[in-house]
Design a protein around this motif. Structure first.
Motif, mmCIF file in Angstrom:
data_model
loop_
_atom_site.group_PDB
_atom_site.id
_atom_site.type_symbol
_atom_site.label_atom_id
_atom_site.label_comp_id
_atom_site.label_asym_id
_atom_site.label_seq_id
_atom_site.Cartn_x
_atom_site.Cartn_y
_atom_site.Cartn_z
ATOM 1 N N ASN A 1 0.826 -1.204 0.000
ATOM 2 C CA ASN A 1 0.000 0.000 0.000
ATOM 3 C C ASN A 1 0.866 1.262 0.000
ATOM 4 O O ASN A 1 0.596 2.223 -0.732
ATOM 5 C CB ASN A 1 -0.933 0.015 1.215
ATOM 6 N N SER A 2 1.920 1.254 0.813
ATOM 7 C CA SER A 2 2.846 2.395 0.826
ATOM 8 C C SER A 2 3.537 2.548 -0.522
ATOM 9 O O SER A 2 3.759 3.659 -1.005
ATOM 10 C CB SER A 2 3.897 2.200 1.929
ATOM 11 N N SER A 3 3.868 1.413 -1.143
ATOM 12 C CA SER A 3 4.492 1.439 -2.463
ATOM 13 C C SER A 3 3.541 2.070 -3.476
ATOM 14 O O SER A 3 3.951 2.895 -4.313
ATOM 15 C CB SER A 3 4.865 0.023 -2.892
ATOM 16 N N ARG A 4 2.258 1.700 -3.397
ATOM 17 C CA ARG A 4 1.267 2.255 -4.326
ATOM 18 C C ARG A 4 1.133 3.772 -4.154
ATOM 19 O O ARG A 4 1.098 4.519 -5.145
ATOM 20 C CB ARG A 4 -0.081 1.569 -4.102
ATOM 21 N N LEU A 5 1.079 4.232 -2.913
ATOM 22 C CA LEU A 5 0.942 5.664 -2.653
ATOM 23 C C LEU A 5 2.149 6.450 -3.174
ATOM 24 O O LEU A 5 2.006 7.543 -3.730
ATOM 25 C CB LEU A 5 0.762 5.908 -1.156
ATOM 26 N N ALA A 6 3.343 5.882 -2.977
ATOM 27 C CA ALA A 6 4.558 6.540 -3.462
ATOM 28 C C ALA A 6 4.569 6.588 -4.988
ATOM 29 O O ALA A 6 4.965 7.597 -5.590
ATOM 30 C CB ALA A 6 5.795 5.813 -2.942
ATOM 31 N N LEU A 7 4.114 5.518 -5.628
ATOM 32 C CA LEU A 7 4.052 5.499 -7.088
ATOM 33 C C LEU A 7 3.059 6.526 -7.610
ATOM 34 O O LEU A 7 3.296 7.175 -8.641
ATOM 35 C CB LEU A 7 3.655 4.103 -7.577
ATOM 36 N N GLN A 8 1.950 6.697 -6.909
ATOM 37 C CA GLN A 8 0.959 7.685 -7.325
ATOM 38 C C GLN A 8 1.548 9.097 -7.273
ATOM 39 O O GLN A 8 1.294 9.925 -8.154
ATOM 40 C CB GLN A 8 -0.279 7.581 -6.441
ATOM 41 N N LYS A 9 2.344 9.369 -6.238
ATOM 42 C CA LYS A 9 3.000 10.679 -6.142
ATOM 43 C C LYS A 9 4.009 10.856 -7.278
ATOM 44 O O LYS A 9 4.127 11.940 -7.862
ATOM 45 C CB LYS A 9 3.698 10.814 -4.796
ATOM 46 N N ALA A 10 4.751 9.781 -7.590
ATOM 47 C CA ALA A 10 5.718 9.844 -8.687
ATOM 48 C C ALA A 10 5.014 10.127 -10.004
ATOM 49 O O ALA A 10 5.501 10.908 -10.830
ATOM 50 C CB ALA A 10 6.500 8.537 -8.765
ATOM 51 N N LEU A 11 3.850 9.503 -10.198
ATOM 52 C CA LEU A 11 3.094 9.692 -11.428
ATOM 53 C C LEU A 11 2.633 11.143 -11.565
ATOM 54 O O LEU A 11 2.717 11.727 -12.651
ATOM 55 C CB LEU A 11 1.886 8.748 -11.443
ATOM 56 N N VAL A 12 2.174 11.746 -10.470
ATOM 57 C CA VAL A 12 1.717 13.139 -10.494
ATOM 58 C C VAL A 12 2.855 14.076 -10.892
ATOM 59 O O VAL A 12 2.653 15.051 -11.622
ATOM 60 C CB VAL A 12 1.153 13.541 -9.116
ATOM 61 N N LEU A 13 4.073 13.767 -10.439
ATOM 62 C CA LEU A 13 5.222 14.643 -10.681
ATOM 63 C C LEU A 13 6.045 14.236 -11.900
ATOM 64 O O LEU A 13 7.067 14.858 -12.192
ATOM 65 C CB LEU A 13 6.135 14.653 -9.441
ATOM 66 N N ALA A 14 5.623 13.194 -12.597
ATOM 67 C CA ALA A 14 6.454 12.573 -13.641
ATOM 68 C C ALA A 14 6.929 13.539 -14.709
ATOM 69 O O ALA A 14 8.078 13.480 -15.150
ATOM 70 C CB ALA A 14 5.694 11.416 -14.286
ATOM 71 N N GLY A 15 6.063 14.435 -15.164
ATOM 72 C CA GLY A 15 6.488 15.405 -16.175
ATOM 73 C C GLY A 15 6.415 14.865 -17.589
ATOM 74 O O GLY A 15 5.501 15.192 -18.341
ATOM 75 N N THR A 16 7.353 14.022 -17.981
ATOM 76 C CA THR A 16 7.397 13.519 -19.353
ATOM 77 C C THR A 16 6.401 12.376 -19.542
ATOM 78 O O THR A 16 6.069 11.645 -18.609
ATOM 79 C CB THR A 16 8.801 13.019 -19.721
ATOM 80 N N GLN A 17 5.946 12.226 -20.774
ATOM 81 C CA GLN A 17 5.017 11.141 -21.085
ATOM 82 C C GLN A 17 5.665 9.775 -20.866
ATOM 83 O O GLN A 17 4.999 8.817 -20.453
ATOM 84 C CB GLN A 17 4.534 11.270 -22.528
ATOM 85 N N GLU A 18 6.961 9.699 -21.138
ATOM 86 C CA GLU A 18 7.674 8.432 -20.944
ATOM 87 C C GLU A 18 7.612 7.994 -19.482
ATOM 88 O O GLU A 18 7.316 6.832 -19.180
ATOM 89 C CB GLU A 18 9.132 8.575 -21.386
ATOM 90 N N ASN A 19 7.892 8.925 -18.566
ATOM 91 C CA ASN A 19 7.830 8.593 -17.145
ATOM 92 C C ASN A 19 6.397 8.321 -16.698
ATOM 93 O O ASN A 19 6.149 7.451 -15.853
ATOM 94 C CB ASN A 19 8.434 9.719 -16.307
ATOM 95 N N GLN A 20 5.455 9.065 -17.247
ATOM 96 C CA GLN A 20 4.050 8.840 -16.912
ATOM 97 C C GLN A 20 3.624 7.431 -17.303
ATOM 98 O O GLN A 20 2.948 6.734 -16.526
ATOM 99 C CB GLN A 20 3.166 9.878 -17.612
ATOM 100 N N ARG A 21 4.025 7.003 -18.492
ATOM 101 C CA ARG A 21 3.676 5.646 -18.937
ATOM 102 C C ARG A 21 4.344 4.597 -18.050
ATOM 103 O O ARG A 21 3.734 3.570 -17.716
ATOM 104 C CB ARG A 21 4.086 5.448 -20.402
ATOM 105 N N LEU A 22 5.608 4.862 -17.693
ATOM 106 C CA LEU A 22 6.337 3.920 -16.848
ATOM 107 C C LEU A 22 5.650 3.743 -15.497
ATOM 108 O O LEU A 22 5.383 2.613 -15.064
ATOM 109 C CB LEU A 22 7.775 4.418 -16.629
ATOM 110 N N TYR A 23 5.316 4.855 -14.856
ATOM 111 C CA TYR A 23 4.720 4.773 -13.525
ATOM 112 C C TYR A 23 3.295 4.219 -13.577
ATOM 113 O O TYR A 23 2.869 3.492 -12.672
ATOM 114 C CB TYR A 23 4.730 6.150 -12.858
ATOM 115 N N ALA A 24 2.563 4.554 -14.633
ATOM 116 C CA ALA A 24 1.214 4.010 -14.779
ATOM 117 C C ALA A 24 1.262 2.493 -14.936
ATOM 118 O O ALA A 24 0.449 1.759 -14.348
ATOM 119 C CB ALA A 24 0.508 4.650 -15.974
#
Length: 338
Positions: A299-322
């Motif tokens: 659950n903590s991992s999921r929450l941290a990933l969600q924060k990373a996705l919000v801050l991802a910036g580039t589409q490449e990182n957004q796709r990776l985190y999604a």
């Protein structure tokens, strides 16, 4: 630079047809056109070598820029950026390259009496002009030269060429005796050749002069551990939180070394240092997600990933985190995070 290289530049730069183009723009146009295929290969070259090979690291490009700017009589300024460094592990040596770029200024025109020159037009010569820059620092020429010798010393250290590495360290410290990484390399050389007392003396000097870095402190602690000085080593490791390091990526690099040693609690503390320094970066949250996943805290991992996705910036990182989030939610893969 060779006479042929100089002539090629001068033929372009002093061409009467380009006389109406501002000097710094003309200079940048030459580099952009003539060196359009200039590629990053992680090696520090002289200006002539970089020109011939059409390759090198960011310091090589800055060295080449310096040589051409001197020919043209243009003023320059070096900037060291707290951007994401490039990591390259060779053998048991981890090389971390900071990012350096060069500003090339237009010549100072005669300023009318009573007028103040506030700023000058300039061009920035950079490998990655669109890369994320956390903060920039002006670098004096002597420090820039010391950085060249630092890179050369590190490369020689990788090859176990200790005499050559020491020679570059000596030349670099003549330019800037406060260059922490040169002192760190010197201590490592002493350790490698069995001069432990000299290595300890250099590390102690760095501590006393407030020149210790995350890298040197870890090396100092590891040396003490190898000597059975566990208490002293632990004190140094515990004091890392007090090291004055403003580059968040340096803290992330240190966190990664502790992740590899499954020291997750210490790794988290270093990730949080990076997060506090640059709360807008996505990488600290992704690293947290990785740590939590390896600890089984999904659950903590999921929450941290969600924060990373919000801050991802580039589409490449957004796709990776999604994709990581979907894999985590599905519980299909126990290795969906690195």
């Amino acid at each position: 630079m060779s006479p042929e290289q100089i002539k090629q530049f001068e033929d372009y730069y002093y061409d009467p047809q380009r006389a109406t183009t501002k000097e710094h723009s003309r200079f940048a146009d030459y580099l952009s056109g003539s060196l359009s295929g200039f590629t990053y290969d992680g090696v520090t070259y002289t200006a002539q070598e970089a020109y011939e090979k059409g390759a090198g690291n960011c310091l090589s490009l800055a060295i080449l820029t310096t040589a051409l700017a001197k020919i043209a009589g243009l003023d320059i300024e070096y900037q060291k950026n707290d951007s994401q460094p490039i990591f390259n592990k060779q053998g048991n040596v981890l090389l971390l390259s900071s990012h350096v770029r060069t500003k090339v200024f237009e010549p100072i025109k005669q300023v009318k009496s009573g007028k103040i020159l506030i700023s000058r037009a300039h061009s920035i010569i950079d490998y990655f002009p669109d890369s994320t820059v956390v903060q920039s620092y002006e670098v004096k020429e002597n420090t820039f030269i010391a950085m060249y010798h630092q890179n050369k010393a590190a490369s020689a250290l990788v090859d176990n060429a200790y005499d050559l590495s020491y020679a570059h360290v000596k030349k670099g410290l003549e330019q800037d005796p406060t260059q922490s990484e040169l002192l760190n390399i010197l201590a490592v050389i002493y350790k490698r050749i069995g001069q432990t007392s000299n290595a300890l003396a250099v590390f102690k000097l760095m501590e006393d002069k407030k020149l210790a870095t995350l890298n040197s402190s870890e090396n100092y602690a590891n040396l003490l551990l190898s000597m059975g000085e566990k208490s002293k080593a632990e004190n140094i490791l515990a004091s890392l939180a007090d090291v004055n390091e403003s580059n968040p990526y340096a803290w992330l690099a240190l966190a990664k070394t502790h992740i590899n040693e499954t020291n997750y609690q210490r790794a988290i503390s270093f990730v949080e240092r990076a997060e506090n320094l640059a709360p807008y970066l996505h990488e600290p949250h992704f690293l947290k997600a990785s740590i939590y996943f390896q600890q089984g805290k999904l659950n903590s991992s999921r929450l941290a990933l969600q924060k990373a996705l919000v801050l991802a910036g580039t589409q490449e990182n957004q796709r990776l985190y999604a994709a990581k989030l979907e894999a985590l939610k599905a519980h299909n893969c126990r290795q969906c995070l690195p």
